[in-house]
Design an enzyme around this catalytic site. Structure first.
Site, PDB file in Angstrom:
ATOM      1  N   ASP A   1       0.950  -1.287  -0.081  1.00  0.00           N
ATOM      2  CA  ASP A   1      -0.156   0.095   0.033  1.00  0.00           C
ATOM      3  C   ASP A   1       0.781   1.387  -0.035  1.00  0.00           C
ATOM      4  OD1 ASP A   1      -2.282   1.782   0.544  1.00  0.00           O
ATOM      5  OD2 ASP A   1      -3.258  -0.048   0.943  1.00  0.00           O
TER       6      ASP A   1
ATOM      7  N   SER B   1      -6.812   3.780  -2.368  1.00  0.00           N
ATOM      8  CA  SER B   1      -6.810   2.612  -1.961  1.00  0.00           C
ATOM      9  C   SER B   1      -8.279   1.852  -2.480  1.00  0.00           C
ATOM     10  CB  SER B   1      -6.855   2.164  -0.569  1.00  0.00           C
ATOM     11  OG  SER B   1      -5.620   2.505   0.102  1.00  0.00           O
TER      12      SER B   1
ATOM     13  N   ASP C   1      -5.122  13.845   2.769  1.00  0.00           N
ATOM     14  CA  ASP C   1      -5.227  14.134   1.254  1.00  0.00           C
ATOM     15  C   ASP C   1      -4.712  15.181   0.654  1.00  0.00           C
ATOM     16  OD1 ASP C   1      -6.249  11.287   1.375  1.00  0.00           O
ATOM     17  OD2 ASP C   1      -8.265  12.062   1.680  1.00  0.00           O
TER      18      ASP C   1
ATOM     19  N   ARG D   1     -10.183  13.960  11.027  1.00  0.00           N
ATOM     20  CA  ARG D   1     -10.812  12.820  10.494  1.00  0.00           C
ATOM     21  C   ARG D   1     -10.236  11.550  11.118  1.00  0.00           C
ATOM     22  NH1 ARG D   1      -8.143  11.870   4.713  1.00  0.00           N
ATOM     23  NH2 ARG D   1      -8.427   9.828   5.199  1.00  0.00           N
TER      24      ARG D   1
ATOM     25  N   ARG E   1     -12.296   3.018  10.470  1.00  0.00           N
ATOM     26  CA  ARG E   1     -12.569   2.175   9.283  1.00  0.00           C
ATOM     27  C   ARG E   1     -12.567   0.495   9.757  1.00  0.00           C
ATOM     28  NH1 ARG E   1      -8.536   3.753   4.454  1.00  0.00           N
ATOM     29  NH2 ARG E   1      -6.679   3.050   5.434  1.00  0.00           N
TER      30      ARG E   1
ATOM     31  N   ARG F   1     -16.452   7.834  -0.746  1.00  0.00           N
ATOM     32  CA  ARG F   1     -15.916   6.960  -0.663  1.00  0.00           C
ATOM     33  C   ARG F   1     -16.484   6.020   0.826  1.00  0.00           C
ATOM     34  NH1 ARG F   1      -9.347   5.613  -0.363  1.00  0.00           N
ATOM     35  NH2 ARG F   1      -9.379   4.228   1.546  1.00  0.00           N
TER      36      ARG F   1
ATOM     37  N   ASP G   1     -15.270   3.296   2.714  1.00  0.00           N
ATOM     38  CA  ASP G   1     -14.703   2.463   3.952  1.00  0.00           C
ATOM     39  C   ASP G   1     -14.672   3.384   5.261  1.00  0.00           C
ATOM     40  OD1 ASP G   1     -12.666   4.180   2.922  1.00  0.00           O
ATOM     41  OD2 ASP G   1     -11.040   2.802   3.253  1.00  0.00           O
ATOM     42  N   ARG G   2     -14.504   4.802   4.967  1.00  0.00           N
ATOM     43  CA  ARG G   2     -14.638   5.660   6.357  1.00  0.00           C
ATOM     44  C   ARG G   2     -15.896   6.116   6.640  1.00  0.00           C
ATOM     45  NH1 ARG G   2      -9.417   5.944   8.466  1.00  0.00           N
ATOM     46  NH2 ARG G   2      -7.632   5.528   7.067  1.00  0.00           N
TER      47      ARG G   2
ATOM     48  N   LYS H   1      -6.248  -2.139   6.909  1.00  0.00           N
ATOM     49  CA  LYS H   1      -6.242  -2.380   5.494  1.00  0.00           C
ATOM     50  C   LYS H   1      -7.009  -3.781   5.236  1.00  0.00           C
ATOM     51  CE  LYS H   1      -3.383   0.926   4.098  1.00  0.00           C
ATOM     52  NZ  LYS H   1      -3.926   2.316   3.355  1.00  0.00           N
TER      53      LYS H   1
ATOM     54  N   ASP I   1       1.929   3.149   3.329  1.00  0.00           N
ATOM     55  CA  ASP I   1       0.978   4.290   2.904  1.00  0.00           C
ATOM     56  C   ASP I   1       0.663   4.656   4.309  1.00  0.00           C
ATOM     57  OD1 ASP I   1      -1.415   5.278   1.506  1.00  0.00           O
ATOM     58  OD2 ASP I   1      -2.580   4.271   3.256  1.00  0.00           O
TER      59      ASP I   1
ATOM     60  N   HIS J   1       1.462   8.588   5.464  1.00  0.00           N
ATOM     61  CA  HIS J   1       0.454   9.666   5.658  1.00  0.00           C
ATOM     62  C   HIS J   1       0.613  10.371   7.174  1.00  0.00           C
ATOM     63  CE1 HIS J   1      -2.737   8.957   2.749  1.00  0.00           C
ATOM     64  NE2 HIS J   1      -2.867   7.550   3.216  1.00  0.00           N
TER      65      HIS J   1
ATOM     66  N   ASP K   1      -0.980  -0.288  -4.882  1.00  0.00           N
ATOM     67  CA  ASP K   1      -2.246   0.339  -5.193  1.00  0.00           C
ATOM     68  C   ASP K   1      -2.278   1.861  -5.586  1.00  0.00           C
ATOM     69  OD1 ASP K   1      -1.721   1.131  -2.463  1.00  0.00           O
ATOM     70  OD2 ASP K   1      -3.692   1.164  -2.044  1.00  0.00           O
ATOM     71  N   HIS K   2      -1.049   2.375  -5.261  1.00  0.00           N
ATOM     72  CA  HIS K   2      -0.967   3.914  -5.405  1.00  0.00           C
ATOM     73  C   HIS K   2       0.248   4.278  -4.769  1.00  0.00           C
ATOM     74  CE1 HIS K   2      -2.062   4.618  -1.420  1.00  0.00           C
ATOM     75  NE2 HIS K   2      -3.126   3.983  -1.619  1.00  0.00           N
TER      76      HIS K   2
ATOM     77  N   HIS L   1      -1.251  10.775  -1.065  1.00  0.00           N
ATOM     78  CA  HIS L   1      -0.905   9.903  -2.019  1.00  0.00           C
ATOM     79  C   HIS L   1      -0.302  10.754  -3.119  1.00  0.00           C
ATOM     80  CE1 HIS L   1      -4.459   7.180  -0.573  1.00  0.00           C
ATOM     81  NE2 HIS L   1      -3.494   7.105   0.062  1.00  0.00           N
TER      82      HIS L   1
HETATM   83  O1  LIG Z   1      -6.607   6.662   4.713  1.00  0.00           O
HETATM   84  C1  LIG Z   1      -7.360   6.858   3.884  1.00  0.00           C
HETATM   85  O2  LIG Z   1      -8.486   6.857   3.940  1.00  0.00           O
HETATM   86  C2  LIG Z   1      -6.721   7.150   2.613  1.00  0.00           C
HETATM   87  C3  LIG Z   1      -6.436   8.448   2.332  1.00  0.00           C
HETATM   88  O3  LIG Z   1      -7.576   9.526   2.608  1.00  0.00           O
HETATM   89  O4  LIG Z   1      -5.681   6.291   2.198  1.00  0.00           O
HETATM   90  P1  LIG Z   1      -5.803   4.862   1.488  1.00  0.00           P
HETATM   91  O5  LIG Z   1      -6.775   5.089   0.285  1.00  0.00           O
HETATM   92  O6  LIG Z   1      -4.370   4.431   1.305  1.00  0.00           O
HETATM   93  O7  LIG Z   1      -6.754   3.949   2.369  1.00  0.00           O
HETATM   94 MN   LIG Z   2      -3.750   2.315  -0.360  1.00  0.00          MN
HETATM   95 MN   LIG Z   3      -3.595   5.881   2.128  1.00  0.00          MN
END
Ligand SMILES: O=C(O)[C@@H](CO)OP(=O)(O)O
Ligand SMILES: [Mn+2]
Ligand SMILES: [Mn+2]
Length: 558
Positions: A29, A82, A172, A207, A214, A285, A287-288, A360, A429, A433, A470-471, A500
């Protein structure tokens, strides 16, 4: 082919490549390719395993695109992330992603004609519209311009009282930029007030400390948000949000600001969520937002004491989990990421193991499988989650659970119970961050060691490995000008890049099970993450469905 009923799941046999090889699929990651200078932590860190894979270029190592259009984002300036990265890796096709779908729905006005908006707008006459989400222009989870359009659109369509609950970013986007975003929002809200709409910021927080946890890593994060947003309670009270962010930044960065509420002259919170209100979580998005969506939507909920559960109408910007139908109401339909490689392979009998640590875990399961939670076939699949550390920033523990993930994958490989062993190694990753360069170097070293553990196991069983990412993130830790020179702020401090990047990522193939003559083709120069699925299907002995992005490999006669 939306419904699985009409899909022919049988994959064609690959004309040359055999079945039955154990394939390890390693996703690093936040691991991009960039020029080797002192701010490239992957370069600075000792990474002997990844370095040796690179020696295999161009036949066994190459770069692929991981940002912008290659992963379904609106523009080529959009960095990868991600969600879109793992979606593309798993689905083998490029889907217009949430960011783009919301742009289109706002531009055409369709967002206001859908069921979700109608549902919440029933509350506009008597209740308050609450908007909760990430306040930045990062484009990973949300975008400020979309919030601005939604504020305008909702007030034009009858919202008389609006409260915005902001989550500051700094992950971000540059740390410190949240002050500017709050100022911009305050200007917009002032204009709405001039037009007779009672519109204000009601609460906020960083955040990573408030709301946007997540994969159920730490429910306290969501509870802090709930207390501020719903109950109107927080340890910090301000009458003005710009002042709040400026003041709280004295002791924390944007990502980790403590929760605050905005109060009136009588110290009363200006915007708790109460019966009859409407709530929109404006992140696209998933996940969070899933955890908050559960807290807002589930009747039976035992993750924390909600104290008061208001009767509200709630809609997500998107539906965040198609399998759980969460939330039930949403403003924009999510991308229909169907027929993923994971589902195809399992339906063709490929026994699959997936593992990462909590932060993750959903990336190699939920995102990989097209934002779908759960197994396709529990008899053939095993997903293992290693609990992440809770309540820390990962620069204090930069090795994270990399070695444990490597060891779990190793054991899965050596058990010979699985045909595919898939992992996400988070370090580049998660530590990238934090903006802590030294810690990120340690993180990259640990990730490299985890890769070695897995590759060694593949050597033992005669298998195949695919290593990719992934990035980008850890390969560039500073903001730069157009010619690539690091930028400094007005006090002469280096501008640290916590986000990222738009860099390409490596992909390497190898292992004793790789058939002779397999190499990367040179006629897919623009290959991206979406080309990986067909490649992996080949390595399992199958040809990918016709509409998948082309495979990256060919087999040449020796
Ligand atoms: O932490 C996250 O939510 C993002 C960055 O906003 O990172 P990633 O896409 O790697 O999960
Ligand atoms: Mn990622
Ligand atoms: Mn990230």
């Amino acid at each position: 082919m939306g419904s699985s009923g009409q899909v022919s799941w049988k994959l064609e046999d690959h004309p040359i490549l055999p079945k039955g090889k154990t394939v390890a699929l390693i996703v690093l990651d936040g691991w991009g390719e960039y020029k080797p200078d002192e701010y490239n932590c992957i370069h600075v860190a000792p990474t002997p395993t990844m370095d040796s894979l690179k020696q295999g270029a161009p036949e066994k190592w190459r770069l692929i695109k991981a940002h912008g259009n290659a992963v379904g984002l609106p523009t080529e300036d959009d960095m990868g992330n991600s969600e879109v990265g793992h979606n593309a890796l798993g689905a083998g096709r490029i889907f217009a992603q949430g960011a783009k779908l919301v742009d289109l729905a706002l531009a055409s006005g369709k967002i206001y004609e859908g069921e979700g908006f109608k549902y919440i707008s029933e509350c506009f006459e008597k209740g308050t519209l609450h908007l909760i989400g990430l306040l930045s222009d990062g484009g990973v989870h949300s975008r400020l311009d979309q919030l601005q359009l939604l504020l305008k659109g909702a007030s034009e369509r009858g919202a008389k009282r609006i409260r915005v609950h902001i989550l500051t970013d700094g992950r971000d986007v540059l740390d410190g930029s949240s002050v500017g975003f709050v100022e911009t929002l305050e200007n917009d809200l002032a204009k709405l007030r001039d037009g007779g709409v009672d519109a204000r910021i009601a609460s906020g927080g960083g955040r990573m400390y408030v709301t946007m946890d997540r994969y159920e890593n730490d429910w306290d994060v969501v509870k802090r948000g709930w207390d501020a947003q719903v109950l109107g309670e927080a340890p910090h009270k301000f009458t003005n949000a710009v002042e709040a962010v400026k003041k709280l930044r004295e002791n924390a960065n944007d990502q980790y600001l403590p929760p605050f509420v905005i109060v009136d002259e009588n110290e009363k919170a200006v915007g708790p969520i109460v019966d009859g209100d409407a709530v929109v979580t404006f992140n696209f998005r998933a996940d969070r937002m899933v955890m908050l969506a559960k807290a807002l939507e589930y009747q039976d909920f035992d993750k924390f004491d909600r104290v008061r559960v208001p009767k509200i109408r709630y809609a997500g910007m998107l539906q965040y989990d198609g399998e759980l139908k969460l939330p039930n109401h949403y403003l924009v339909s999510p991308p229909e990421i169907d027929r993923t490689s994971g589902e195809y392979l399992v339906r063709n009998g490929v026994r699959t193991f997936a593992c990462s640590e909590t932060v993750k875990f959903g990336h190699v399961t939920f995102f990989w499988n097209g934002n779908r939670s759960g197994y396709f076939n529990p008899e053939l699949e095993e997903y293992v989650e290693i609990p992440s550390d809770v309540g820390i920033t990962f620069n204090v523990q930069p090795k994270m659970k990399a070695l444990e993930i490597g060891e779990k994958a190793r054991d899965a490989i050596l058990s010979r119970k699985f045909d595919q062993v898939r992992v996400n190694i988070p370090n580049g990753d998660m530590v990238g961050h934090t903006g802590d360069i030294q810690a990120t170097v340690v993180a990259c070293k640990a990730a490299d060691e985890a890769v070695k553990i897995i590759i060694d196991a593949i050597e033992q069983v005669g298998g195949i490995y695919v290593v990719t990412a992934d990035h980008g993130n850890a390969e560039d830790m500073v903001k730069r000008n157009k010619s690539g020179q690091p930028l400094f702020d007005k006090n002469g401090n280096l501008q640290i890049l916590t986000s990222h990047t738009c860099q390409p990522v490596p992909i390497a193939i190898g292992g004793p099970g790789l058939a002779p003559g397999v190499r990367f083709r040179n006629d897919v120069p623009n290959g991206g993450l979406a080309n990986v699925a067909a490649t992996v299907m080949n390595l399992h002995g199958y040809v990918a469905p016709n509409d998948y992005e082309p495979t990256l490999i060919e087999v040449v006669k020796n």
